[in-house]
Design an enzyme around this catalytic site. Structure first.
Site: not given
Length: 473
Positions: A110, A143, A201, A331, A337, A339, A344
């Site tokens: 709760s 409180p 497709h 890489s 390289k 990416n 991602e």
């Protein structure tokens, strides 16, 4: 030190103080603003590292401030006490006391201990402020009796959930959507008239303009935005005023409407009291519905990110139809390289959001009688989803989408190599003959024109008259 929470009062003063609640004495760190109930939860739930989200802490501070103002307006709370509670709540909202909210998500279902954590912090800090300011109180802030006046954990936690969710969506997620939408609108305008091959497709399809393709991405975001707006009314309905089981026991007449009006004024959002508190305490469908929009946006961002990284694949052996910013080396072994890392990140966030949606749906189904006791996990997962997705969208916009450029020569090359351009010949030679043309061209590695002429279906001149790929969009 002697016993810690056995309790040895003699240990008080050695970096500890004695606090009391209805179950007895507890030793609490001397410099902490929390009290005995928070300390009990802190010790009784050593589970995980996931602390109650700061969004919930801030929402609770707003709820307590609104409740103090409403109680004072209704003659239940002295103006001096109201002002001290509000001042302490403002400090919480400013982040001054973040360290005083140590509780984890994995506590009572709760959220009672988090409600008491806020009550204790505001009462203790309010009493400190009274001493600092020389404010005379009839009795110190308590409180339960002061900060929790006219409330129960059972109605404050679901209220804090709705307030936190509404602020997160309107303050973070919708602006993130709008930011990326604006970038896509710019890209549409910059690429007007650029014709490329469509794909269905994952196979070649008839032509599409790049601006049309981008408009599809934009439409996904705009559709998600509409879904968020449609889900907001449920989040704006608040359980506050239902107290323990929905009857409103110990809350004065009109408190529910007064406190909702105070929250609306404090946040600028159209909060209102839920007309059915019994539903509000146990039903979590408004959060399920709203998180469905979060999941829908995650699904749409997954599609956009996948499209972008497919179109940018290469640089020489993939589709290579767009270029995206090179942000870091891709890489540790292959020099040069780069990416699609922003894509991602977006797709990983989307997966996390989809997992969170399953958890929220299951938790929301577990309401029993007058209460749902899975609220902290619902709040945690909802707010994590919104925060992650907002951050991911902004990062994707600033570090990827805003730098997309069309490789127009590659688009044109791919377009004119596509066998599916034969579709434009259907009205002139029929579907079956057009299929013969496509198959012959593919088998022999020739152009559609060469295959069509070889089959005697059209003259070279007639073919040129009817074959216009740029007009197929």
């Amino acid at each position: 030190m002697a016993e810690k929470n056995g309790v040895s009062a003699g240990a008080a003063g050695d970096g500890w103080r004695v606090e009391r609640d209805s179950m007895g004495e507890m030793l609490v760190p001397a410099d902490a603003l929390w009290g005995a109930q928070t300390e009990r939860s802190h010790e009784n739930f050593p589970i995980g590292t996931e602390r109650m989200p700061q969004e919930i802490v801030r929402a609770f501070a707003l709820v307590k401030k609104a409740a103090a103002r409403a109680n004072a307006r209704l003659g239940r709370l002295a103006p001096e006490a109201r002002d001290l509670i509000c001042a302490a709540a403002d400090e919480v909202l400013a982040g001054t006391h973040d360290a005083d909210f140590p509780l984890v998500v994995w506590q009572t279902g709760s959220g009672t201990q988090s409600n008491m954590n806020m009550n204790e912090v505001l009462a203790n800090r309010g009493n400190q402020l009274a001493a600092e300011r020389g404010v005379a109180l009839e009795k110190p802030l308590h409180p339960n009796d002061s900060v929790n006046m006219s409330q129960s954990s059972n109605d404050t936690f679901p209220t804090a959930m709705h307030v936190a969710a509404a602020i997160a969506v309107t303050g973070r997620l919708l602006p993130a959507i709008d930011q990326l939408t604006a970038t896509l609108r710019r890209l549409e305008a910059e690429n007007e008239g650029v014709v490329k091959s469509g794909r269905t497709h994952l196979q070649d399809a008839v032509p599409i303009s790049f601006s049309q393709e981008i408009s599809g991405w934009r439409g996904l975001l705009e559709g998600s935005r509409e879904e968020f707006v449609a889900a907001m009314p449920g989040l704006y309905r608040l359980a506050l005023g239902g107290t323990a089981v929905g009857t409103g026991l110990n809350a004065p007449a009109g408190f529910d409407e007064a406190v909702a009006a105070e929250l609306a004024e404090l946040t600028g959002l159209p909060f209102e009291t839920d007309p059915n508190k019994f539903r509000a305490l146990t039903g979590k469908d408004a959060l399920v519905f709203s998180h469905g929009a979060v999941k829908g946006l995650a699904a749409n961002m997954m599609k956009i990110a996948n499209d972008v990284r497919w179109l940018a694949s290469g640089p020489r052996l993939g589709l290579g139809e767009i270029t995206i910013p090179a942000n870091e080396p891709g890489s540790s072994i292959m020099p040069g390289k780069v990416n699609p890392t922003q894509c991602e990140a977006v797709t990983m966030v989307a997966v996390q959001v989809m997992g969170n949606d399953a958890a929220i749906g299951m938790a929301a189904s577990q309401g029993n009688f007058e209460l749902n006791v899975f609220m902290p996990v619902i709040a945690y997962n909802y707010l994590q989803s919104v925060g992650l997705l907002a951050d991911a969208i902004v990062s994707f916009d600033e570090r990827c989408a805003s730098g997309i450029t069309a490789n127009r020569e590659k688009m044109d090359e791919n377009l004119h190599r596509s066998l599916m351009l034969v579709t434009s010949l259907n009205p002139h030679i029929g579907y079956d003959n057009a299929a013969r043309v496509a198959k012959k061209a593919f088998a022999e590695g020739t152009s559609l024109k060469e295959a069509c002429v070889a089959l005697g279906l059209l003259t070279p001149e007639r073919f040129d008259e009817v074959f216009h790929p740029e007009q197929m969009v």
